[in-house]
Design a protein around this motif. Structure first.
Motif, PDB file in Angstrom:
ATOM      1  N   ALA A 116       0.757  -1.369  -0.012  1.00 40.34           N
ATOM      2  CA  ALA A 116       0.092  -0.024  -0.166  1.00 40.34           C
ATOM      3  C   ALA A 116       0.829   1.281  -0.022  1.00 40.34           C
ATOM      4  O   ALA A 116       0.552   2.149  -0.543  1.00 40.34           O
ATOM      5  CB  ALA A 116      -0.916  -0.089   1.095  1.00 40.34           C
ATOM      6  N   ALA A 117       2.003   1.248   0.831  1.00 39.28           N
ATOM      7  CA  ALA A 117       2.920   2.417   0.828  1.00 39.28           C
ATOM      8  C   ALA A 117       3.597   2.372  -0.735  1.00 39.28           C
ATOM      9  O   ALA A 117       3.853   3.772  -1.033  1.00 39.28           O
ATOM     10  CB  ALA A 117       4.001   2.203   1.977  1.00 39.28           C
ATOM     11  N   GLU A 118       3.815   1.457  -1.243  1.00 41.23           N
ATOM     12  CA  GLU A 118       4.407   1.517  -2.446  1.00 41.23           C
ATOM     13  C   GLU A 118       3.306   2.413  -3.505  1.00 41.23           C
ATOM     14  O   GLU A 118       3.865   3.020  -4.167  1.00 41.23           O
ATOM     15  CB  GLU A 118       4.927   0.187  -3.227  1.00 41.23           C
ATOM     16  N   ALA A 119       2.168   1.687  -3.415  1.00 41.55           N
ATOM     17  CA  ALA A 119       1.291   2.283  -4.485  1.00 41.55           C
ATOM     18  C   ALA A 119       1.030   3.910  -4.150  1.00 41.55           C
ATOM     19  O   ALA A 119       0.818   4.898  -4.961  1.00 41.55           O
ATOM     20  CB  ALA A 119      -0.200   1.871  -4.078  1.00 41.55           C
ATOM     21  N   SER A 120       1.135   4.380  -2.717  1.00 38.89           N
ATOM     22  CA  SER A 120       0.798   5.681  -2.346  1.00 38.89           C
ATOM     23  C   SER A 120       2.156   6.389  -2.949  1.00 38.89           C
ATOM     24  O   SER A 120       2.110   7.661  -3.421  1.00 38.89           O
ATOM     25  CB  SER A 120       0.856   5.686  -0.733  1.00 38.89           C
ATOM     26  N   SER A 121       3.482   5.896  -2.676  1.00 37.94           N
ATOM     27  CA  SER A 121       4.624   6.562  -3.293  1.00 37.94           C
ATOM     28  C   SER A 121       4.676   6.855  -4.652  1.00 37.94           C
ATOM     29  O   SER A 121       5.132   7.714  -5.122  1.00 37.94           O
ATOM     30  CB  SER A 121       5.799   5.906  -2.418  1.00 37.94           C
ATOM     31  N   GLN A 122       4.097   5.528  -5.511  1.00 39.22           N
ATOM     32  CA  GLN A 122       4.056   5.947  -6.767  1.00 39.22           C
ATOM     33  C   GLN A 122       3.013   7.039  -7.224  1.00 39.22           C
ATOM     34  O   GLN A 122       3.463   7.740  -8.003  1.00 39.22           O
ATOM     35  CB  GLN A 122       3.590   4.566  -7.469  1.00 39.22           C
ATOM     36  N   SER A 123       1.847   7.235  -6.430  1.00 40.17           N
ATOM     37  CA  SER A 123       1.052   8.269  -6.836  1.00 40.17           C
ATOM     38  C   SER A 123       1.595   9.642  -6.414  1.00 40.17           C
ATOM     39  O   SER A 123       1.479  10.494  -7.379  1.00 40.17           O
ATOM     40  CB  SER A 123      -0.253   7.862  -6.102  1.00 40.17           C
ATOM     41  N   ALA A 124       2.483   9.705  -5.418  1.00 42.56           N
ATOM     42  CA  ALA A 124       3.041  10.877  -5.057  1.00 42.56           C
ATOM     43  C   ALA A 124       4.039  11.495  -5.960  1.00 42.56           C
ATOM     44  O   ALA A 124       4.219  12.451  -6.424  1.00 42.56           O
ATOM     45  CB  ALA A 124       3.722  10.736  -3.635  1.00 42.56           C
ATOM     46  N   LEU A 125       4.723  10.488  -6.363  1.00 45.99           N
ATOM     47  CA  LEU A 125       5.858  10.562  -7.387  1.00 45.99           C
ATOM     48  C   LEU A 125       4.996  11.241  -8.967  1.00 45.99           C
ATOM     49  O   LEU A 125       5.533  12.266  -9.348  1.00 45.99           O
ATOM     50  CB  LEU A 125       6.623   9.375  -7.654  1.00 45.99           C
ATOM     51  N   GLU A 126       3.985  10.171  -9.242  1.00 49.97           N
ATOM     52  CA  GLU A 126       3.434  10.799 -10.304  1.00 49.97           C
ATOM     53  C   GLU A 126       2.543  12.262 -10.337  1.00 49.97           C
ATOM     54  O   GLU A 126       2.792  13.269 -11.048  1.00 49.97           O
ATOM     55  CB  GLU A 126       2.330   9.982 -10.690  1.00 49.97           C
TER      56      GLU A 126
END
Length: 192
Positions: A116-126
């Protein structure tokens, strides 16, 4: 557990052996002797003597000075020690199995959280990349978001590795680990 149980079985047999030594014994005895000595008469320079005997020997120990009683006491004490070793091995296996199980459960929870943190970090990067393109964000924000994403991915990989190793430890502690259990792990470790 099997080794400790085998040691206990051996200790029990040793007690029976020590107790059996107090009783009478019946032995089969055989003896053969051959001797040659110088003779007295000239045509026969040597005299040969052969003796053979076969018999049964009965032994009944009347008094052994306490040696047999002490051997029996020693064997009983060693049996008690072996029994305690079996109990200790059972506790150690139980504790190791329980710890491995809870380690795997905890690791699975950590993997889910890091996914879940990876998905959140990916969204933050985008979002930071989009903000940089439109001029709202600066380059350092994008770099920080990338750093956060790669750190999360590294922690996720480590957590997955820990779950795999923990599941192997759980199988080992339960006594069901086989070489076939390592094949999926070997497949994951092959270069792509």
């Amino acid at each position: 557990m099997r080794a400790a149980q085998a040691a206990l079985d051996i200790a029990r047999l040793e007690v029976r052996k020590a107790q059996a030594a107090k009783g009478p014994t019946l032995d089969a005895v055989a003896q053969y002797q051959w001797a040659r000595a110088p003779g007295q008469t000239p045509p026969f320079p040597y005299v040969r003597n052969q003796t053979a005997s076969i018999g049964v020997q009965f032994n009944l120990p009347l008094y052994t000075g306490g040696a047999l009683d002490n051997r029996i006491k020693e064997a009983v004490a060693l049996e008690d020690k072996a029994r305690n070793d079996v109990e200790g091995a059972l506790r150690a296996v139980s504790q190791a199995t329980r710890a491995a199980f809870f380690g795997v459960q905890s690791g699975l929870g950590q993997v889910r959280a890091l996914e879940a943190a990876e998905a959140s970090s990916q969204s933050a990067l985008e979002a930071n990349q989009l903000g940089y393109q439109v001029g709202v964000r600066i380059n350092i924000d994008v770099l920080n978001a990338q750093s956060q994403l790669f750190e999360t991915k590294a922690r996720l990989a480590k957590a997955r590795y820990d779950v795999l190793v923990g599941s192997l430890r759980l199988r080992q502690a339960a006594g069901v680990l086989k070489t076939e259990d390592l094949q999926p792990l070997n497949a994951l470790l092959q270069p792509r």
